[in-house]
Design a protein around this motif. Structure first.
Motif, PDB file in Angstrom:
ATOM      1  N   GLY A 190       3.193   4.301   9.884  1.00  0.00           N
ATOM      2  CA  GLY A 190       2.263   4.293   8.751  1.00  0.00           C
ATOM      3  C   GLY A 190       1.180   3.247   8.885  1.00  0.00           C
ATOM      4  N   LEU A 191       1.560   2.043   9.317  1.00  0.00           N
ATOM      5  CA  LEU A 191       0.565   0.991   9.516  1.00  0.00           C
ATOM      6  C   LEU A 191      -0.389   1.336  10.647  1.00  0.00           C
ATOM      7  CD1 LEU A 191       2.872  -2.148   9.152  1.00  0.00           C
ATOM      8  CD2 LEU A 191       1.221  -1.284   7.480  1.00  0.00           C
ATOM      9  N   ASN A 201      -1.508   6.876   4.013  1.00  0.00           N
ATOM     10  CA  ASN A 201      -0.340   6.470   4.803  1.00  0.00           C
ATOM     11  C   ASN A 201       0.658   5.636   4.006  1.00  0.00           C
ATOM     12  OD1 ASN A 201      -0.790   7.333   7.787  1.00  0.00           O
ATOM     13  ND2 ASN A 201      -2.765   6.488   7.167  1.00  0.00           N
ATOM     14  N   ILE A 202       0.361   5.376   2.744  1.00  0.00           N
ATOM     15  CA  ILE A 202       1.269   4.600   1.916  1.00  0.00           C
ATOM     16  C   ILE A 202       2.631   5.282   1.802  1.00  0.00           C
ATOM     17  CG2 ILE A 202       0.429   5.701  -0.187  1.00  0.00           C
ATOM     18  CD1 ILE A 202       1.604   2.043   0.228  1.00  0.00           C
ATOM     19  N   LEU A 237      -3.573  14.915   2.993  1.00  0.00           N
ATOM     20  CA  LEU A 237      -2.397  15.614   2.478  1.00  0.00           C
ATOM     21  C   LEU A 237      -1.310  15.704   3.547  1.00  0.00           C
ATOM     22  CD1 LEU A 237      -4.014  18.518   0.406  1.00  0.00           C
ATOM     23  CD2 LEU A 237      -2.817  16.503  -0.455  1.00  0.00           C
ATOM     24  N   TRP A 238      -1.712  15.876   4.797  1.00  0.00           N
ATOM     25  CA  TRP A 238      -0.746  15.856   5.902  1.00  0.00           C
ATOM     26  C   TRP A 238       0.020  14.539   5.911  1.00  0.00           C
ATOM     27  CZ3 TRP A 238       1.786  17.295  10.354  1.00  0.00           C
ATOM     28  CH2 TRP A 238       1.962  16.332  11.352  1.00  0.00           C
ATOM     29  N   HIS A 239      -0.675  13.436   5.712  1.00  0.00           N
ATOM     30  CA  HIS A 239      -0.019  12.135   5.680  1.00  0.00           C
ATOM     31  C   HIS A 239       0.973  12.045   4.524  1.00  0.00           C
ATOM     32  CE1 HIS A 239      -3.540  10.058   8.013  1.00  0.00           C
ATOM     33  NE2 HIS A 239      -2.683  10.676   8.814  1.00  0.00           N
ATOM     34  N   LEU A 240       0.557  12.448   3.330  1.00  0.00           N
ATOM     35  CA  LEU A 240       1.427  12.343   2.161  1.00  0.00           C
ATOM     36  C   LEU A 240       2.663  13.225   2.308  1.00  0.00           C
ATOM     37  CD1 LEU A 240      -1.285  12.350  -0.659  1.00  0.00           C
ATOM     38  CD2 LEU A 240       0.071  10.405   0.131  1.00  0.00           C
ATOM     39  N   ALA A 297       8.425   5.112   2.504  1.00  0.00           N
ATOM     40  CA  ALA A 297       9.636   5.811   2.953  1.00  0.00           C
ATOM     41  C   ALA A 297      10.416   4.966   3.949  1.00  0.00           C
ATOM     42  CB  ALA A 297       9.262   7.157   3.578  1.00  0.00           C
ATOM     43  N   GLY A 298       9.730   4.366   4.909  1.00  0.00           N
ATOM     44  CA  GLY A 298      10.425   3.543   5.889  1.00  0.00           C
ATOM     45  C   GLY A 298      11.001   2.272   5.282  1.00  0.00           C
ATOM     46  N   SER A 299      10.259   1.653   4.372  1.00  0.00           N
ATOM     47  CA  SER A 299      10.742   0.427   3.739  1.00  0.00           C
ATOM     48  C   SER A 299      11.967   0.707   2.884  1.00  0.00           C
ATOM     49  CB  SER A 299       9.631  -0.196   2.880  1.00  0.00           C
ATOM     50  OG  SER A 299       8.497  -0.503   3.657  1.00  0.00           O
ATOM     51  N   TYR A 300      11.952   1.798   2.135  1.00  0.00           N
ATOM     52  CA  TYR A 300      13.092   2.154   1.292  1.00  0.00           C
ATOM     53  C   TYR A 300      14.320   2.464   2.143  1.00  0.00           C
ATOM     54  CZ  TYR A 300      15.663   4.342  -2.543  1.00  0.00           C
ATOM     55  OH  TYR A 300      16.600   4.659  -3.489  1.00  0.00           O
ATOM     56  N   THR A 301      14.098   3.052   3.302  1.00  0.00           N
ATOM     57  CA  THR A 301      15.215   3.325   4.207  1.00  0.00           C
ATOM     58  C   THR A 301      15.864   2.038   4.683  1.00  0.00           C
ATOM     59  OG1 THR A 301      14.270   5.418   4.964  1.00  0.00           O
ATOM     60  CG2 THR A 301      15.839   4.332   6.432  1.00  0.00           C
TER      61      THR A 301
END
Length: 347
Positions: free
Chosen positions: A93-94, A59-60, A255-258, A65-69
């Motif tokens: 993600g968390l 989930n990293i 892989l779904w998560h990534l 992705a959300g933090s960069y946004t």
């Protein structure tokens, strides 16, 4: 306690839905799962403290992705809706990490409820792409989210949630397609040769719009491939845990998560680049790297980041402008102005 519509209030002693009849699970720190579903990765095999290790750490991508946004939204001065959208992806993600780490009911709700709320924000961003914020629309989506959350919290209905969220993704892709057609004014599905062409070669009319369309294509491709791995993890679970020559489970759900993390990145930067283009009345600005495999929203030529706005407000004097080889506001011009005022008075 599986995917039914019955009323469930005690989740401590039920058996979650599994994808293989007999697993090699080990006892762990969080105890017996109380969630309504237990995924294909066998529990507590890697560590005593994490039920599904690979499903947890994968989930990293969503968190990054959300933090960069949120960082990009702050840097370029976007509206609060984009902060909320990025924060929603981080919370998903968390929550997903908490769910797969514990396999507890509260972790499952932390995973699934924010997924729906984040999609509602996604809808709001598209519906107000060319307009300022709408309190009425926000309240309507908020009311829907509250109603759904109360219903889902009663039983974490697995099948109902999956169908509901799948429909939300479908609607989100519909909004994305309409944005390409309406705002970028290019066809959503190009020729195959256009898809194989590197983004650096798109030095043609509407090059910026074509790069934006490519971002939309990456968004769609990542979610489709991720969904395929999500299905394979469920339907082939007994075989994935019994591969020949002791080959370990490839962990398709991880892989779904990534892949959904990559999907979110492209989707988030697509809407930011599109909104910035509309706001600044400029072509959409994106920056591509890794030979066209990675893209992000950058500042338009007419846009100004909030940091540059602060610097301009702190500047003691405006910059001198040059017109026809002469500097506007020069000392020479100031020395002539008193004489012109004096002559006009004498007249």
């Amino acid at each position: 306690a599986q995917a039914g519509m019955g009323m469930h209030h005690d989740h401590s002693d039920h058996i979650p839905k599994r994808f293989e009849a007999m697993g090699a699970d080990l006892p762990g720190f969080w105890g017996q799962p109380s969630s309504s579903i237990d995924w294909c990765e066998r529990n507590y095999v890697v560590t005593y403290y994490v039920a599904e290790f690979f499903n947890t750490i994968s989930n990293i991508g969503l968190i990054v992705a959300g933090s960069y946004t949120m960082c990009t939204a702050y840097k370029f001065g976007f509206e609060p809706r984009f902060y909320v959208l990025g924060a929603g992806v981080v919370v998903v993600g968390l929550g997903s990490a908490a769910f797969h780490c514990t396999l507890q009911y509260w972790g499952q709700l932390w995973d699934e409820v924010p997924m729906v709320w984040t999609m509602l924000v996604w809808f709001y961003v598209f519906l107000r792409m060319t307009k300022p914020g709408s309190v009425l629309l926000a309240l309507a989506l908020f009311a829907y989210g509250v109603l759904w959350s109360f219903i889902h919290a009663d039983g974490a209905y697995t099948i109902e949630f999956q169908v509901h969220f799948g429909l939300m993704i479908f609607v989100g892709v519909y909004f994305l397609r309409n944005a390409v057609l309406r705002h970028l004014k290019v066809p959503f599905f190009p020729k195959v040769t256009d898809l194989l062409q590197p983004s650096s070669l798109l030095e043609v009319p509407k090059a910026a719009e074509l790069k934006m369309r490519r971002m939309a294509h990456w968004y769609l491709m990542y979610i489709l491939v991720a969904f395929g791995f999500w299905l394979l993890d469920q339907f082939l679970c007994p075989h994935l845990n019994a591969l020949p020559m002791d080959i370990p489970n490839p962990q398709f759900h991880a892989l779904w998560h990534l892949l959904t993390g990559a999907n979110c990145h492209f989707g988030l930067h697509f809407v930011m680049a599109l909104r910035q283009s509309i706001r600044d009345h400029a072509p959409p600005a994106t920056e591509w790297s890794l030979r066209g495999l990675f893209a992000r929203c950058v500042k338009t030529k007419r846009g100004t980041s909030v940091f540059e706005q602060k610097r301009s407000r702190r500047s003691p004097s405006p910059k001198r402008e040059v017109f026809g080889g002469r500097q506007r506001g020069s000392g020479k011009a100031k020395s002539r102005s008193p004489r012109r005022r004096k002559s006009s008075v004498s007249k």
